[in-house]
Motif scaffolding. Structure first.
Motif, mmCIF file in Angstrom:
data_model
loop_
_atom_site.group_PDB
_atom_site.id
_atom_site.type_symbol
_atom_site.label_atom_id
_atom_site.label_comp_id
_atom_site.label_asym_id
_atom_site.label_seq_id
_atom_site.Cartn_x
_atom_site.Cartn_y
_atom_site.Cartn_z
ATOM 1 N N ILE A 53 32.125 55.396 20.377
ATOM 2 C CA ILE A 53 33.523 54.539 19.682
ATOM 3 C C ILE A 53 35.277 55.493 19.871
ATOM 4 C CG2 ILE A 53 34.804 54.934 17.032
ATOM 5 C CD1 ILE A 53 31.754 54.509 16.372
ATOM 6 N N GLU A 54 34.933 57.081 20.525
ATOM 7 C CA GLU A 54 36.002 57.401 20.430
ATOM 8 C C GLU A 54 36.502 57.134 21.569
ATOM 9 O OE1 GLU A 54 35.554 61.288 20.688
ATOM 10 O OE2 GLU A 54 34.556 61.270 18.083
ATOM 11 N N ASN A 55 35.667 56.297 22.927
ATOM 12 C CA ASN A 55 36.665 56.730 24.297
ATOM 13 C C ASN A 55 36.497 54.894 24.067
ATOM 14 O OD1 ASN A 55 35.819 58.687 24.770
ATOM 15 N ND2 ASN A 55 33.716 58.002 25.688
ATOM 16 N N ARG A 56 36.297 53.994 23.327
ATOM 17 C CA ARG A 56 36.643 52.224 23.506
ATOM 18 C C ARG A 56 38.194 52.137 22.958
ATOM 19 N NH1 ARG A 56 39.156 49.500 20.629
ATOM 20 N NH2 ARG A 56 39.339 50.457 18.937
ATOM 21 N N ARG A 57 38.283 50.793 24.642
ATOM 22 C CA ARG A 57 39.922 50.905 24.803
ATOM 23 C C ARG A 57 39.366 49.780 25.011
ATOM 24 N NH1 ARG A 57 39.662 55.051 22.557
ATOM 25 N NH2 ARG A 57 40.958 57.086 23.863
ATOM 26 N N LYS A 58 40.978 48.570 24.241
ATOM 27 C CA LYS A 58 40.489 47.558 24.837
ATOM 28 C C LYS A 58 41.304 47.029 26.416
ATOM 29 C CE LYS A 58 43.946 43.402 24.127
ATOM 30 N NZ LYS A 58 44.690 42.685 23.691
ATOM 31 N N ILE A 59 40.416 46.964 27.553
ATOM 32 C CA ILE A 59 40.672 46.964 28.634
ATOM 33 C C ILE A 59 41.222 45.399 28.842
ATOM 34 C CG2 ILE A 59 39.472 46.832 31.035
ATOM 35 C CD1 ILE A 59 39.646 49.729 29.605
ATOM 36 N N THR A 60 42.385 45.016 29.732
ATOM 37 C CA THR A 60 42.423 43.888 29.678
ATOM 38 C C THR A 60 43.114 43.698 31.594
ATOM 39 O OG1 THR A 60 44.750 44.113 29.711
ATOM 40 C CG2 THR A 60 43.507 43.105 27.522
ATOM 41 N N SER A 61 42.507 44.889 32.441
ATOM 42 C CA SER A 61 42.712 44.778 33.913
ATOM 43 C C SER A 61 41.262 44.927 34.363
ATOM 44 C CB SER A 61 43.645 46.093 33.630
ATOM 45 O OG SER A 61 43.638 45.640 35.459
ATOM 46 N N PHE A 62 40.571 43.846 35.071
ATOM 47 C CA PHE A 62 39.127 44.280 35.588
ATOM 48 C C PHE A 62 39.291 44.063 36.675
ATOM 49 C CE2 PHE A 62 39.313 41.960 31.498
ATOM 50 C CZ PHE A 62 38.464 42.564 30.818
ATOM 51 N N SER A 63 38.226 44.885 37.627
ATOM 52 C CA SER A 63 38.411 44.789 38.883
ATOM 53 C C SER A 63 37.918 43.130 39.928
ATOM 54 C CB SER A 63 37.524 45.990 39.547
ATOM 55 O OG SER A 63 36.379 46.079 39.464
ATOM 56 N N SER A 64 37.057 43.375 40.555
ATOM 57 C CA SER A 64 37.066 41.693 41.181
ATOM 58 C C SER A 64 35.304 41.995 40.813
ATOM 59 C CB SER A 64 36.970 41.115 42.219
ATOM 60 O OG SER A 64 37.263 42.131 43.245
ATOM 61 N N GLN A 65 34.743 43.434 41.028
ATOM 62 C CA GLN A 65 33.306 43.658 41.419
ATOM 63 C C GLN A 65 32.205 42.683 40.153
ATOM 64 O OE1 GLN A 65 33.037 48.045 40.669
ATOM 65 N NE2 GLN A 65 30.422 47.536 41.383
ATOM 66 N N LYS A 66 31.212 42.289 40.334
ATOM 67 C CA LYS A 66 29.943 41.393 39.871
ATOM 68 C C LYS A 66 29.778 42.878 38.451
ATOM 69 C CE LYS A 66 31.389 37.617 41.308
ATOM 70 N NZ LYS A 66 31.887 36.581 40.923
ATOM 71 N N ILE A 67 29.682 41.966 37.135
ATOM 72 C CA ILE A 67 29.024 43.104 36.728
ATOM 73 C C ILE A 67 26.823 43.309 36.688
ATOM 74 C CG2 ILE A 67 28.023 42.989 34.688
ATOM 75 C CD1 ILE A 67 30.664 41.560 33.356
ATOM 76 N N ASP A 68 26.926 44.142 36.753
ATOM 77 C CA ASP A 68 25.130 44.271 36.674
ATOM 78 C C ASP A 68 24.533 43.308 36.460
ATOM 79 O OD1 ASP A 68 22.511 44.984 36.715
ATOM 80 O OD2 ASP A 68 22.954 46.684 37.484
#
Length: 176
Positions: A7-22
């Motif tokens: 909860i404390e570390n959660r951020r809205k992330i809108t910039s992603f790398s091109s690395q695929k998700i496991d």
């Protein structure tokens, strides 16, 4: 990580790398949405998982506030079933929160893209129709949101919150 840290570390992330998700990470995140509580334990929300980057790019056009989805590596469309429960919206939103916390646990970034909102009939219809067509979602489902996921490209700074004492009241509501 424990839930408090997520909860404390959660951020809205809108910039992603091109690395695929496991795929195993993605499955665990989706399962967290599935396991989220629902009013009367009714199946009032469902999910469509999209990893096709071309579809994600097209879906990012559903609203001007969701351009970041074009750079994500996965999108989870969260739908609600008004025909199943009067709590469909609450259930879908709780599930969306679980998806976001699970993404933090998996060291992935996530952002919430609102599709449905109750203040306007026209705008949500346009947004829902766009997503419905791309994901082949039946007409009896409401499309609440798209949660975009990806490897974090940059970590934004924590947002400033209003003082805790101004937002949390004990025993009775008090004016500040």
């Amino acid at each position: 990580m424990n839930v408090h840290k997520a909860i404390e570390n959660r951020r809205k992330i809108t910039s992603f790398s091109s690395q695929k998700i496991d795929p195993e990470k993605l499955d665990r995140i989706v399962k967290s949405g599935y396991m989220a509580p629902a009013g009367n334990n009714l199946p009032s929300r469902e999910f469509v998982v999209i990893t096709d980057t071309e579809v994600l790019k097209e879906m990012s056009e559903a609203t001007p506030f969701m351009k970041w989805l074009a750079g994500s590596q996965a999108g989870i469309v969260v739908t609600g079933r008004p025909d199943v429960s009067k709590y469909w919206l609450q259930d879908a939103l709780i599930a969306s929160g679980f998806l976001r916390l699970a993404s933090t646990e998996e060291d992935l970034g996530a952002a919430f893209g609102a599709i449905y909102h109750s203040e306007d009939e026209v705008e949500p219809e346009k947004r829902e129709s766009h997503v419905r067509k791309l994901a082949d979602i039946p007409i009896d489902r409401r499309i609440v949101a798209v949660v975009g996921l990806g490897q974090v490209d940059e970590n934004p700074k924590p947002k400033d919150h209003l003082p805790f004492e101004e937002m949390v009241h004990y025993v009775k509501f008090k004016d500040s």
